[in-house]
Scaffold this motif. Structure first.
Motif, mmCIF file in Angstrom:
data_model
loop_
_atom_site.group_PDB
_atom_site.id
_atom_site.type_symbol
_atom_site.label_atom_id
_atom_site.label_comp_id
_atom_site.label_asym_id
_atom_site.label_seq_id
_atom_site.Cartn_x
_atom_site.Cartn_y
_atom_site.Cartn_z
ATOM 1 N N SER A 18 0.800 -1.217 0.000
ATOM 2 C CA SER A 18 0.000 0.000 0.000
ATOM 3 C C SER A 18 0.834 1.270 0.000
ATOM 4 C CB SER A 18 -0.929 0.004 1.216
ATOM 5 O OG SER A 18 -1.616 1.222 1.338
ATOM 6 N N GLU A 19 1.848 1.314 0.867
ATOM 7 C CA GLU A 19 2.605 2.553 1.058
ATOM 8 C C GLU A 19 3.878 2.607 0.214
ATOM 9 O OE1 GLU A 19 1.012 4.857 3.023
ATOM 10 O OE2 GLU A 19 -0.495 3.254 2.986
ATOM 11 N N GLU A 20 4.675 1.546 0.264
ATOM 12 C CA GLU A 20 5.963 1.597 -0.435
ATOM 13 C C GLU A 20 5.812 1.382 -1.937
ATOM 14 O OE1 GLU A 20 8.690 -0.996 1.573
ATOM 15 O OE2 GLU A 20 8.761 0.297 3.341
ATOM 16 N N ASN A 21 4.864 0.549 -2.324
ATOM 17 C CA ASN A 21 4.627 0.346 -3.754
ATOM 18 C C ASN A 21 3.626 1.346 -4.316
ATOM 19 O OD1 ASN A 21 6.408 -1.766 -3.641
ATOM 20 N ND2 ASN A 21 4.862 -3.375 -3.621
ATOM 21 N N GLY A 22 3.092 2.199 -3.446
ATOM 22 C CA GLY A 22 2.259 3.312 -3.880
ATOM 23 C C GLY A 22 0.898 2.940 -4.430
ATOM 24 N N ARG A 23 0.401 1.757 -4.093
ATOM 25 C CA ARG A 23 -0.880 1.326 -4.648
ATOM 26 C C ARG A 23 -2.071 1.824 -3.825
ATOM 27 N NH1 ARG A 23 -0.958 -4.906 -5.731
ATOM 28 N NH2 ARG A 23 -2.738 -4.253 -6.990
ATOM 29 N N GLY A 24 -1.834 2.073 -2.552
ATOM 30 C CA GLY A 24 -2.924 2.521 -1.702
ATOM 31 C C GLY A 24 -3.779 1.394 -1.171
ATOM 32 N N PHE A 25 -3.488 0.166 -1.585
ATOM 33 C CA PHE A 25 -4.238 -1.006 -1.131
ATOM 34 C C PHE A 25 -3.413 -2.239 -1.470
ATOM 35 C CE2 PHE A 25 -5.399 -0.325 -5.531
ATOM 36 C CZ PHE A 25 -5.303 -1.588 -6.079
ATOM 37 N N ALA A 26 -3.912 -3.402 -1.072
ATOM 38 C CA ALA A 26 -3.299 -4.680 -1.450
ATOM 39 C C ALA A 26 -4.394 -5.662 -1.778
ATOM 40 C CB ALA A 26 -2.423 -5.214 -0.318
ATOM 41 N N GLU A 27 -4.151 -6.499 -2.771
ATOM 42 C CA GLU A 27 -5.088 -7.557 -3.097
ATOM 43 C C GLU A 27 -4.983 -8.657 -2.034
ATOM 44 O OE1 GLU A 27 -7.177 -7.338 -5.480
ATOM 45 O OE2 GLU A 27 -6.354 -5.841 -6.854
ATOM 46 N N LEU A 28 -6.117 -9.159 -1.591
ATOM 47 C CA LEU A 28 -6.117 -10.210 -0.575
ATOM 48 C C LEU A 28 -5.247 -11.393 -0.978
ATOM 49 C CD1 LEU A 28 -9.747 -10.594 0.821
ATOM 50 C CD2 LEU A 28 -7.644 -10.522 2.167
ATOM 51 N N ASP A 29 -5.366 -11.833 -2.236
ATOM 52 C CA ASP A 29 -4.615 -13.022 -2.651
ATOM 53 C C ASP A 29 -3.128 -12.750 -2.775
ATOM 54 O OD1 ASP A 29 -4.768 -11.402 -4.863
ATOM 55 O OD2 ASP A 29 -5.608 -12.920 -6.213
ATOM 56 N N GLN A 30 -2.730 -11.472 -2.911
ATOM 57 C CA GLN A 30 -1.309 -11.144 -2.984
ATOM 58 C C GLN A 30 -0.649 -11.176 -1.614
ATOM 59 O OE1 GLN A 30 -1.239 -7.334 -5.040
ATOM 60 N NE2 GLN A 30 -0.492 -8.329 -6.897
ATOM 61 N N LEU A 31 -1.391 -10.865 -0.586
ATOM 62 C CA LEU A 31 -0.814 -10.826 0.762
ATOM 63 C C LEU A 31 -0.444 -12.210 1.264
ATOM 64 C CD1 LEU A 31 -2.999 -8.116 2.548
ATOM 65 C CD2 LEU A 31 -0.713 -7.875 1.571
ATOM 66 N N GLY A 32 -1.158 -13.222 0.802
ATOM 67 C CA GLY A 32 -0.791 -14.595 1.155
ATOM 68 C C GLY A 32 -1.188 -15.036 2.548
ATOM 69 N N PHE A 33 -2.251 -14.440 3.099
ATOM 70 C CA PHE A 33 -2.691 -14.819 4.447
ATOM 71 C C PHE A 33 -4.108 -15.380 4.440
ATOM 72 C CE2 PHE A 33 0.700 -11.785 5.148
ATOM 73 C CZ PHE A 33 1.407 -12.338 6.197
ATOM 74 N N GLY A 34 -4.515 -15.983 3.344
ATOM 75 C CA GLY A 34 -5.851 -16.545 3.273
ATOM 76 C C GLY A 34 -6.891 -15.496 2.907
ATOM 77 N N ASP A 35 -8.157 -15.855 3.085
ATOM 78 C CA ASP A 35 -9.223 -14.918 2.722
ATOM 79 C C ASP A 35 -9.648 -14.099 3.937
ATOM 80 O OD1 ASP A 35 -10.935 -16.484 4.277
ATOM 81 O OD2 ASP A 35 -11.547 -17.703 2.557
ATOM 82 N N SER A 36 -10.657 -13.287 3.739
ATOM 83 C CA SER A 36 -11.068 -12.340 4.785
ATOM 84 C C SER A 36 -11.622 -13.008 6.029
ATOM 85 C CB SER A 36 -12.104 -11.363 4.219
ATOM 86 O OG SER A 36 -13.240 -12.064 3.735
ATOM 87 N N SER A 37 -11.902 -14.319 5.948
ATOM 88 C CA SER A 37 -12.405 -15.029 7.129
ATOM 89 C C SER A 37 -11.295 -15.433 8.092
ATOM 90 C CB SER A 37 -13.185 -16.276 6.700
ATOM 91 O OG SER A 37 -12.313 -17.218 6.060
ATOM 92 N N ASP A 38 -10.035 -15.238 7.679
ATOM 93 C CA ASP A 38 -8.911 -15.577 8.555
ATOM 94 C C ASP A 38 -9.039 -14.783 9.858
ATOM 95 O OD1 ASP A 38 -6.074 -15.128 9.700
ATOM 96 O OD2 ASP A 38 -5.727 -16.680 8.205
#
Length: 215
Positions: A18-38
């Protein structure tokens, strides 16, 4: 606020995207921590640190500050592993990941001061600055510096020795160059002459650069 290790790791990954790559967000599947139910995502949402919308994760204002502190602790831990403990490579990365969660507020300030307020991690990535860094700049406090940065007549407390040469380490320890001991620089040229306790020793500049002193 005390978060679980997994929640802190999500904040670190989100900070990079979000901050260093300047995207302002991250895709859930890119973070690698499962889905939002984690449970870790639920924890972060409960504390109002992140918001998840349409498969994307966003920082809330409080979360952005928490992410900054978390990535700072991680990168300070990396520097500590490399600069002080001489643990490098994959082992150093693993140990840093384990140790960072112990650097709660206050401890990270002490580590940062000991390391002389580093601006990058061993991988060249920026370390977010803390209040201690700003105060050091304003006051001119150099924190921990190599013995070579001292002038004749200066003294301080030995912080640590940075060398991978076991023979050098043993030689310095035999001189009484141990963390916490008081050291006084008597001469800086042509060799470095210093006093520890009631004894005086002479070493070359290469060895003097491996002794770090807190002024």
């Amino acid at each position: 606020m005390k978060l679980t290790d997994r929640a802190e790791e999500i904040l670190e990954a989100l900070w990079i995207e979000s901050e260093e790559n300047g995207r302002g967000f991250a895709e859930l599947d890119q973070l690698g921590f499962g889905d939002s139910s984690d449970p870790a995502y639920q924890e972060l949402s409960t504390h109002a640190l992140v918001e998840i919308k349409g498969g994307r994760v966003y920082f809330r204002p409080e979360g952005r500050e928490e992410g900054r502190k978390t990535i700072r602790r991680h990168r300070l831990a990396e520097r500590l592993m490399m600069d002080v403990l001489n643990i490098r490579g994959e082992s150093g990365d693993v140990k840093a990941c384990q140790f960072e969660h112990l650097l709660n507020e206050g401890v990270d300030t002490k580590v940062c001061t000991m390391l002389n307020h580093p601006v990058t991690c061993p991988h060249g990535k920026p370390i977010p600055q803390g209040e201690c860094c700003e105060e050091a700049r304003k006051s001119g406090d150099l924190g921990v510096v190599p013995l070579t940065e001292l002038k004749s007549g200066d003294e301080g407390d030995i912080a640590y020795i940075q060398t991978e040469d076991s023979k050098k380490m043993q030689k310095l320890m035999a001189m009484g160059v141990l963390p916490g001991n008081r050291i006084s620089l008597l001469q800086a040229f042509p060799s470095y002459i210093f006093r520890v306790g009631f004894s005086e020793f002479a070493i070359d500049s290469a060895m003097a650069r491996e002794i770090f002193v807190r002024k």
